[in-house]
Design an enzyme around this catalytic site. Sequence first.
Site, PDB file in Angstrom:
ATOM      1  N   HIS A  89      51.528  66.573  50.950  1.00  0.00           N
ATOM      2  CA  HIS A  89      50.565  66.214  49.721  1.00  0.00           C
ATOM      3  C   HIS A  89      49.423  67.381  49.837  1.00  0.00           C
ATOM      4  O   HIS A  89      49.067  67.956  48.598  1.00  0.00           O
ATOM      5  CB  HIS A  89      49.766  65.012  49.736  1.00  0.00           C
ATOM      6  CG  HIS A  89      50.667  63.584  49.519  1.00  0.00           C
ATOM      7  ND1 HIS A  89      51.003  63.735  48.117  1.00  0.00           N
ATOM      8  CD2 HIS A  89      51.145  62.942  50.149  1.00  0.00           C
ATOM      9  CE1 HIS A  89      51.754  62.388  48.027  1.00  0.00           C
ATOM     10  NE2 HIS A  89      51.777  61.921  49.126  1.00  0.00           N
TER      11      HIS A  89
ATOM     12  N   THR B 225      51.586  63.059  54.167  1.00  0.00           N
ATOM     13  CA  THR B 225      50.406  63.529  54.024  1.00  0.00           C
ATOM     14  C   THR B 225      49.942  64.945  53.958  1.00  0.00           C
ATOM     15  O   THR B 225      49.430  65.814  53.195  1.00  0.00           O
ATOM     16  CB  THR B 225      49.287  62.811  54.953  1.00  0.00           C
ATOM     17  OG1 THR B 225      49.285  61.339  54.936  1.00  0.00           O
ATOM     18  CG2 THR B 225      47.870  63.255  54.791  1.00  0.00           C
TER      19      THR B 225
HETATM   20 ZN    ZN Z   1      50.913  60.686  59.282  1.00  0.00          ZN
END
Ligand code: ZN
Length: 341
Positions: A43, A40
């Site tokens: 990203h 994440t």
């Molecule tokens: Zn995570």
Amino acid sequence: MRALVKAESREGLWLRDEPVPEIGPGDVLIRVRKTGICGTDVHIWNWDDWARRTVPVPMVVGHEFAGEIVELGRDVSGLAVGQRCSGEGHLVGQSSRQSRSGQFHLDPETRGIGVNMPGAFAEYLRLPAFNVVPLPDSVPDRIGAILDPLGNAVHTALSFNLIGEDVLITGAGPIGIMAAAVARHVGARHVVITDVNQTRLDLAASVADVVPVNVATEDLAAVCARLAMRQGFDVGLEMSGNAAAFDQMIDSMVMGGRIAMLGIPPRPAPFDWNRVVFKSLTIKGIYGREIFETWYKMLAMLENGLDIGGVITHEMPAADFACGFQIMRQGESGKIVLDWG
Ligand code: ZN
Ligand code: NAD
């Protein structure tokens, strides 16, 4: 304090000075010791479409952490300054049907630290006391820093009974590897893990007693035959987000097989649902961790021989974050842990 911030609406993250967060009556202030870099966070670094849509700028990023409580809000009881802890990074409300029936992980109003709320890649983190998870002495900070993704692995792996079952895990990323170790720990029969990345399959085999299969060069069906499996796998744990991996999983399941899906497909893919119907498969989507059942179970397993330490392949000072993100982006590493001193 030093904090890693999405400071501008473009690729990158910036280490800069931020005010120490002020805590409310129900919060604690945590001195962060170690943090894990998650996909994440990559990203958010890359500033892809999802990140642009989701993350307001500026934002302190990061959600995988371990640290120590240094201040308690005036309404907080049952915790103490000096307590080592990790914590659930999903902040939930109390008004939804799901929360009011105790299924906090299904609360539609969930917000995430390091995504919608100031995060853990900082010297100090504000967290609701409700979200704090104290760490036993036997769980060091480097492991405490990766309990969030271990929790994803545990939540997924414990979705179905694995005792004596043949388990297929697609995707030998950090979470797939930890799920393999959990499946082995709780008594699965054969645990087969697939990937197209040999480095990661080698890492999986070094962390857990599993059969690694490189589906770019090996035939999964031949491996099943070699293991004298009956019709296929009883349980599938999808941990790649890859459409071809999911396809192969559907093909490899027994009649009545059960699949838990954690992997997030990057884009919609067409799929022939006849194969699910005529095999009578059960498919369960998995989001986050069960709050707090997953945390109890994973700490109990860690205190009773579950060893996932080998999944951490790199540890470095927080100041070297750019190097850590670079390694993550190459996709050959396990977990990368940043040290906040
Ligand atoms: Zn995570
Ligand atoms: P990762 O990207 O590090 O690992 C995915 C692995 O899948 C990679 O090693 C990749 O080589 C492999 N892969 C690609 N094609 C494959 C194929 N055809 N067959 C088998 N493997 C293949 O991801 P991670 O950090 O370990 O996380 C696993 C997945 O879980 C990701 O999709 C991530 O987005 C998702 N995730 C979901 C949640 C949730 O709450 N649902 C939480 C965290 C992560």
